[in-house]
Design a protein around this motif. Structure first.
Motif, PDB file in Angstrom:
ATOM      1  N   ASP B  88      30.735   5.067 -18.708  1.00 45.13           N
ATOM      2  CA  ASP B  88      30.649   3.451 -18.343  1.00 45.13           C
ATOM      3  C   ASP B  88      31.716   2.917 -19.555  1.00 45.13           C
ATOM      4  O   ASP B  88      31.331   2.502 -20.515  1.00 45.13           O
ATOM      5  N   GLN B  89      33.038   3.072 -19.238  1.00 48.97           N
ATOM      6  CA  GLN B  89      33.864   2.813 -20.287  1.00 48.97           C
ATOM      7  C   GLN B  89      34.635   1.322 -20.315  1.00 48.97           C
ATOM      8  O   GLN B  89      35.078   1.113 -19.335  1.00 48.97           O
ATOM      9  N   MET B  90      34.556   0.615 -21.425  1.00 55.03           N
ATOM     10  CA  MET B  90      35.462  -0.565 -21.677  1.00 55.03           C
ATOM     11  C   MET B  90      36.654  -0.265 -22.172  1.00 55.03           C
ATOM     12  O   MET B  90      37.644  -1.131 -22.276  1.00 55.03           O
ATOM     13  N   MET B  91      36.756   0.710 -23.231  1.00 55.21           N
ATOM     14  CA  MET B  91      38.030   1.126 -24.045  1.00 55.21           C
ATOM     15  C   MET B  91      38.978   1.575 -22.936  1.00 55.21           C
ATOM     16  O   MET B  91      38.841   2.360 -22.104  1.00 55.21           O
ATOM     17  N   PRO B  92      40.226   1.178 -23.209  1.00 56.76           N
ATOM     18  CA  PRO B  92      41.542   1.784 -22.574  1.00 56.76           C
ATOM     19  C   PRO B  92      41.792   3.308 -22.943  1.00 56.76           C
ATOM     20  O   PRO B  92      42.891   3.381 -23.336  1.00 56.76           O
ATOM     21  N   PHE B  93      40.920   3.998 -22.802  1.00 55.87           N
ATOM     22  CA  PHE B  93      41.281   5.596 -23.098  1.00 55.87           C
ATOM     23  C   PHE B  93      42.213   6.181 -22.077  1.00 55.87           C
ATOM     24  O   PHE B  93      41.944   5.892 -20.602  1.00 55.87           O
ATOM     25  N   THR B  94      43.242   6.728 -22.366  1.00 58.79           N
ATOM     26  CA  THR B  94      44.478   7.435 -21.326  1.00 58.79           C
ATOM     27  C   THR B  94      43.467   8.655 -21.081  1.00 58.79           C
ATOM     28  O   THR B  94      42.576   9.450 -21.570  1.00 58.79           O
ATOM     29  N   VAL B  95      44.118   9.261 -19.823  1.00 62.73           N
ATOM     30  CA  VAL B  95      43.586  10.511 -19.303  1.00 62.73           C
ATOM     31  C   VAL B  95      43.842  11.553 -20.629  1.00 62.73           C
ATOM     32  O   VAL B  95      42.956  12.325 -20.699  1.00 62.73           O
ATOM     33  N   HIS B  96      45.104  11.409 -21.164  1.00 64.31           N
ATOM     34  CA  HIS B  96      45.323  12.343 -22.178  1.00 64.31           C
ATOM     35  C   HIS B  96      44.395  12.232 -23.629  1.00 64.31           C
ATOM     36  O   HIS B  96      43.879  13.105 -23.936  1.00 64.31           O
ATOM     37  N   ASP B  97      43.920  11.054 -23.742  1.00 63.14           N
ATOM     38  CA  ASP B  97      42.786  10.791 -24.864  1.00 63.14           C
ATOM     39  C   ASP B  97      41.606  11.581 -24.279  1.00 63.14           C
ATOM     40  O   ASP B  97      40.683  12.219 -25.177  1.00 63.14           O
ATOM     41  N   VAL B  98      41.038  11.395 -23.278  1.00 62.40           N
ATOM     42  CA  VAL B  98      39.715  11.912 -22.816  1.00 62.40           C
ATOM     43  C   VAL B  98      39.691  13.460 -22.641  1.00 62.40           C
ATOM     44  O   VAL B  98      38.931  14.240 -23.199  1.00 62.40           O
ATOM     45  N   VAL B  99      41.073  14.039 -22.332  1.00 65.98           N
ATOM     46  CA  VAL B  99      41.287  15.427 -22.307  1.00 65.98           C
ATOM     47  C   VAL B  99      41.269  16.029 -23.514  1.00 65.98           C
ATOM     48  O   VAL B  99      40.582  17.039 -23.965  1.00 65.98           O
ATOM     49  N   MET B 100      41.797  15.211 -24.774  1.00 63.62           N
ATOM     50  CA  MET B 100      41.808  15.544 -26.100  1.00 63.62           C
ATOM     51  C   MET B 100      40.389  15.853 -26.587  1.00 63.62           C
ATOM     52  O   MET B 100      40.280  16.787 -27.504  1.00 63.62           O
ATOM     53  N   MET B 101      39.481  15.053 -26.147  1.00 67.33           N
ATOM     54  CA  MET B 101      38.134  15.233 -26.570  1.00 67.33           C
ATOM     55  C   MET B 101      37.599  16.586 -26.370  1.00 67.33           C
ATOM     56  O   MET B 101      36.706  16.999 -27.095  1.00 67.33           O
ATOM     57  N   GLY B 102      38.268  17.235 -25.371  1.00 64.36           N
ATOM     58  CA  GLY B 102      37.715  18.538 -25.195  1.00 64.36           C
ATOM     59  C   GLY B 102      37.949  19.559 -26.445  1.00 64.36           C
ATOM     60  O   GLY B 102      37.433  20.695 -26.523  1.00 64.36           O
ATOM     61  N   ARG B 103      39.038  19.094 -27.121  1.00 60.73           N
ATOM     62  CA  ARG B 103      39.345  20.034 -28.430  1.00 60.73           C
ATOM     63  C   ARG B 103      38.535  19.664 -29.606  1.00 60.73           C
ATOM     64  O   ARG B 103      38.679  20.548 -30.650  1.00 60.73           O
ATOM     65  N   PHE B 104      37.967  18.409 -29.647  1.00 61.85           N
ATOM     66  CA  PHE B 104      37.253  18.205 -30.664  1.00 61.85           C
ATOM     67  C   PHE B 104      36.184  19.255 -31.293  1.00 61.85           C
ATOM     68  O   PHE B 104      35.902  19.009 -32.379  1.00 61.85           O
ATOM     69  N   GLY B 105      35.418  19.925 -30.214  1.00 62.09           N
ATOM     70  CA  GLY B 105      34.230  20.814 -30.654  1.00 62.09           C
ATOM     71  C   GLY B 105      35.105  21.729 -31.511  1.00 62.09           C
ATOM     72  O   GLY B 105      34.329  22.348 -32.526  1.00 62.09           O
ATOM     73  N   LYS B 106      36.260  22.345 -31.201  1.00 59.95           N
ATOM     74  CA  LYS B 106      37.085  23.205 -31.944  1.00 59.95           C
ATOM     75  C   LYS B 106      37.567  22.720 -33.314  1.00 59.95           C
ATOM     76  O   LYS B 106      37.457  23.368 -34.190  1.00 59.95           O
ATOM     77  N   LEU B 107      37.994  21.566 -33.447  1.00 59.22           N
ATOM     78  CA  LEU B 107      38.220  20.832 -34.483  1.00 59.22           C
ATOM     79  C   LEU B 107      37.355  20.366 -35.706  1.00 59.22           C
ATOM     80  O   LEU B 107      37.791  20.318 -36.864  1.00 59.22           O
ATOM     81  N   GLY B 108      36.172  20.226 -35.044  1.00 62.00           N
ATOM     82  CA  GLY B 108      35.164  19.826 -35.927  1.00 62.00           C
ATOM     83  C   GLY B 108      35.249  17.964 -36.044  1.00 62.00           C
ATOM     84  O   GLY B 108      35.954  17.674 -35.690  1.00 62.00           O
ATOM     85  N   ALA B 109      34.329  17.762 -37.185  1.00 61.03           N
ATOM     86  CA  ALA B 109      34.220  16.281 -37.386  1.00 61.03           C
ATOM     87  C   ALA B 109      35.699  15.578 -38.001  1.00 61.03           C
ATOM     88  O   ALA B 109      35.991  14.398 -37.688  1.00 61.03           O
ATOM     89  N   VAL B 110      36.166  16.335 -38.957  1.00 58.44           N
ATOM     90  CA  VAL B 110      37.226  15.768 -39.857  1.00 58.44           C
ATOM     91  C   VAL B 110      38.960  16.141 -39.335  1.00 58.44           C
ATOM     92  O   VAL B 110      39.793  15.013 -39.344  1.00 58.44           O
ATOM     93  N   LYS B 111      39.008  17.508 -38.947  1.00 62.62           N
ATOM     94  CA  LYS B 111      40.397  17.893 -38.684  1.00 62.62           C
ATOM     95  C   LYS B 111      40.967  17.040 -37.462  1.00 62.62           C
ATOM     96  O   LYS B 111      40.293  16.840 -36.384  1.00 62.62           O
ATOM     97  N   LEU B 112      42.349  16.824 -37.819  1.00 59.54           N
ATOM     98  CA  LEU B 112      43.274  16.023 -36.629  1.00 59.54           C
ATOM     99  C   LEU B 112      43.738  16.998 -35.606  1.00 59.54           C
ATOM    100  O   LEU B 112      44.111  18.231 -36.144  1.00 59.54           O
ATOM    101  N   PRO B 113      43.898  16.604 -34.362  1.00 58.94           N
ATOM    102  CA  PRO B 113      44.519  17.507 -33.619  1.00 58.94           C
ATOM    103  C   PRO B 113      45.949  18.000 -33.851  1.00 58.94           C
ATOM    104  O   PRO B 113      46.743  17.305 -34.502  1.00 58.94           O
ATOM    105  N   SER B 114      46.358  19.378 -33.743  1.00 54.24           N
ATOM    106  CA  SER B 114      47.695  19.824 -33.911  1.00 54.24           C
ATOM    107  C   SER B 114      48.656  19.967 -32.768  1.00 54.24           C
ATOM    108  O   SER B 114      48.019  19.585 -31.688  1.00 54.24           O
ATOM    109  N   GLU B 115      49.615  20.340 -33.058  1.00 56.59           N
ATOM    110  CA  GLU B 115      50.814  20.475 -32.039  1.00 56.59           C
ATOM    111  C   GLU B 115      50.052  21.585 -30.532  1.00 56.59           C
ATOM    112  O   GLU B 115      50.243  21.119 -29.642  1.00 56.59           O
ATOM    113  N   GLU B 116      49.428  22.289 -31.491  1.00 60.28           N
ATOM    114  CA  GLU B 116      48.664  23.408 -30.478  1.00 60.28           C
ATOM    115  C   GLU B 116      47.489  22.907 -29.752  1.00 60.28           C
ATOM    116  O   GLU B 116      47.544  23.308 -28.446  1.00 60.28           O
ATOM    117  N   ASP B 117      47.103  21.997 -30.055  1.00 58.22           N
ATOM    118  CA  ASP B 117      45.930  21.348 -29.496  1.00 58.22           C
ATOM    119  C   ASP B 117      46.656  20.260 -28.441  1.00 58.22           C
ATOM    120  O   ASP B 117      45.967  20.362 -27.162  1.00 58.22           O
TER     121      ASP B 117
END
Lengths: 273, 259
Positions: B88-117
């Protein structure tokens, strides 16, 4: 006195009030984005009342500690309790917060009753939102808290965003939501306890809610929600202090009313767009 | 016992599940192998979600253990697709934002998404046919589009197993068929191991190869034909159930009763 002279007077006579309320406004507005999007706005209301109860506690004759410690101890204890109770399905969330809110107010009244008269006036100044007399040390403390909390939030931005969007899936991806939620509430607890001591409960609760809602009404990207919310947290204190000066109103409530004007403007933009 | 070389992905050994002192399922054992397509079925309140939470590692068993196999590259990774109504979301997450969350587990808490991600995210979006809506706000999507976005997010994590919780719940007929087709495609063409919780027996019966029937005292694991019998379902739902066949699909009919 011209507008320029009024602003110059505020800047020279009350610089810590001006910059302190801007920093407090930005801090609360940033955290408020999560508070509003998680639909836990009442946590803000409750924590501010718990912070005031902590300040009242520190003024009791047999306690007598620095009010900031009282505020922080009460707020952090409540934060840890909330992080546990708000996950439980045994008691509904709003009941936990409602009960805590009213108990915090009751404790505050009882403790004010037992405090020496001189210190009652200090608590009443906080309740009235008298931000004009923020001291240099209070300002630097607030600035330090702002910088540390912002650094932590920017460093772990991904984790806070993921857990706030979908806590269960975040847990399956190596972000245990239980601990990240606790971490988040601790940062809110520290911000609320310090800010309430310095700028008052009305200001803190107002800025935990109003700028974030204003930003969400017009921003179309998540990053812009944060940027706009922080902007809506920074500008009203400047206008609020100016209006309080010329209208002879208490600065805290005037600043909150000014923030509400931004909310109205955002709502109109949202409607006509 | 599995005599083939198919890797064992998930194994539950004499597991009791529940919350606090309340036991919901007891003494359950099952195995899921790489390439399986498993349905978890059972009446409302039978413990399907409890079992799912245990497989996901969110709920610790009261007794016994659930062993997760080694991942194909690195640690075992689950691609979880929650019920879309739970978000139940109020924030304007785009579809791309949401799918990018799938990469967060591999990135860990601090590292930022790369071009590969970002490449992997676009690949996942393309895989579920929603690349054209990647800049749209998640909260403004239809039910089917939201479900595709959440499946893309799970795929972006490059999972060893895809776990879906009631993926077609509350969808119209066309969206339901499209989502089920997508899930079948991910299993058959990509060889992805899929576990799907559903209370819609018709969805499960036409898609999965293995079923886990969840109900205290009636817990069973087997093929669709072994589990979806009139006797089993009549006992499970406590009403007479008839099973027929139409164009190769199972039709399941139950006599009404007061609920």
């Amino acid at each position: 006195m011209s507008d320029f002279e009024i602003l110059k007077t505020i800047l020279t006579e009350f610089p810590y009030a001006l910059f302190g309320s801007i920093v407090a406004g930005m801090l609360c507005a940033y955290l408020g984005v999560y508070v509003v999007s998680k639909r836990v706005v009442f946590v803000g209301a409750t924590l501010t009342q718990v912070a005031v109860a902590g300040i009242a506690f520190s003024h009791l004759p047999f306690i007598e500690v620095e009010p900031l410690f009282g505020s922080m101890a009460f707020t952090l204890a409540a934060t840890i309790l909330f992080a546990q109770l708000l996950r439980s399905k045994v008691i509904p969330q709003d009941s936990v917060l409602g009960a805590s809110y009213v108990v915090a107010i009751a404790l505050r009244i009882l403790m004010i009753q037992s405090s020496p008269a001189a210190e009652v006036s200090e608590i009443e100044a906080i309740l009235k939102g008298d931000i004009l007399f923020i001291t240099a040390s209070q300002f630097y403390l607030l600035l330090g808290v702002f910088l540390v909390i912002m650094a932590l939030h920017l460093l772990f931005f991904k984790a806070f965003i993921f857990v706030s969007f979908d806590a269960e899936t975040a847990s399956t991806q190596g972000f245990p939501s239980r601990w990240w939620e606790l971490f988040f509430y601790l940062t809110v607890g520290i911000a609320v306890s310090v800010a309430t001591r310095i700028v008052g409960d009305v200001f803190v609760f107002g800025f935990l809610v109003i700028p974030a809602v204003s930003a969400m009404l017009i921003a179309r990207k998540v990053r812009n929600v944060f940027l706009l919310s922080v902007t809506f947290g920074a500008i009203p204190p400047i206008l609020g202090l100016y209006l309080a000066f010329i209208l002879d109103f208490p600065a805290g409530p005037t600043t909150v009313a000014t923030a509400f004007m931004f909310l109205l403007i955002s709502w109109i933009i949202n409607r006509v767009r | 016992m599995n005599f083939t070389s198919t890797p064992l992905l998930i194994e539950a050994r004499s597991v009791d599940l529940g919350y606090g002192k309340k036991k919901i399922l007891s003494g359950i054992s099952f195995s899921i192998y790489a390439g399986d397509f498993v349905g978890i079925v059972g009446p409302n309140g039978s413990g399907k979600t409890t079992l799912l939470r245990a497989i996901l590692g969110i709920l610790r068993p009261l007794r016994g253990e659930i062993v997760l196999g080694g991942g194909s590259n690195g640690p075992f990774r689950v691609g979880y697709v929650p019920q879309r109504d739970s978000i139940d979301q109020m924030m304007p997450f785009t579809v791309h934002d949401v799918v990018m969350m799938g990469r967060f587990g591999k990135l860990g808490a601090v590292k930022l998404p790369s071009e590969e991600d970002r490449k992997k995210v676009r690949l996942a979006l393309n895989h579920v046919d929603i690349e054209d809506i990647m800049d749209m706000s998640f909260k403004e999507l239809s039910g089917g589009q939201k479900q595709r976005t959440l499946i893309a997010r799970a795929l972006a994590s490059e999972p060893d197993v895809l776990i879906l919780d009631e993926p077609t719940n509350g969808m119209d007929l066309a969206s339901r068929a499209a989502i089920m087709e997508l899930i079948r495609r991910l299993h058959s063409l990509d060889g992805l191991t899929v576990i799907m919780v559903s209370h819609l027996l018709s969805d499960v019966a036409t898609s999965v190869k293995k079923l886990i029937l969840v109900e205290q005292g009636l817990f069973q694991v087997g093929t669709v034909d072994e589990i979806l019998t009139e006797e089993n379902l009549s006992k499970l739902y406590n009403v007479p159930v008839s099973i027929g066949d139409f164009l190769g699909n199972k039709i399941i009919l139950a006599e009404p009763r007061n609920v």
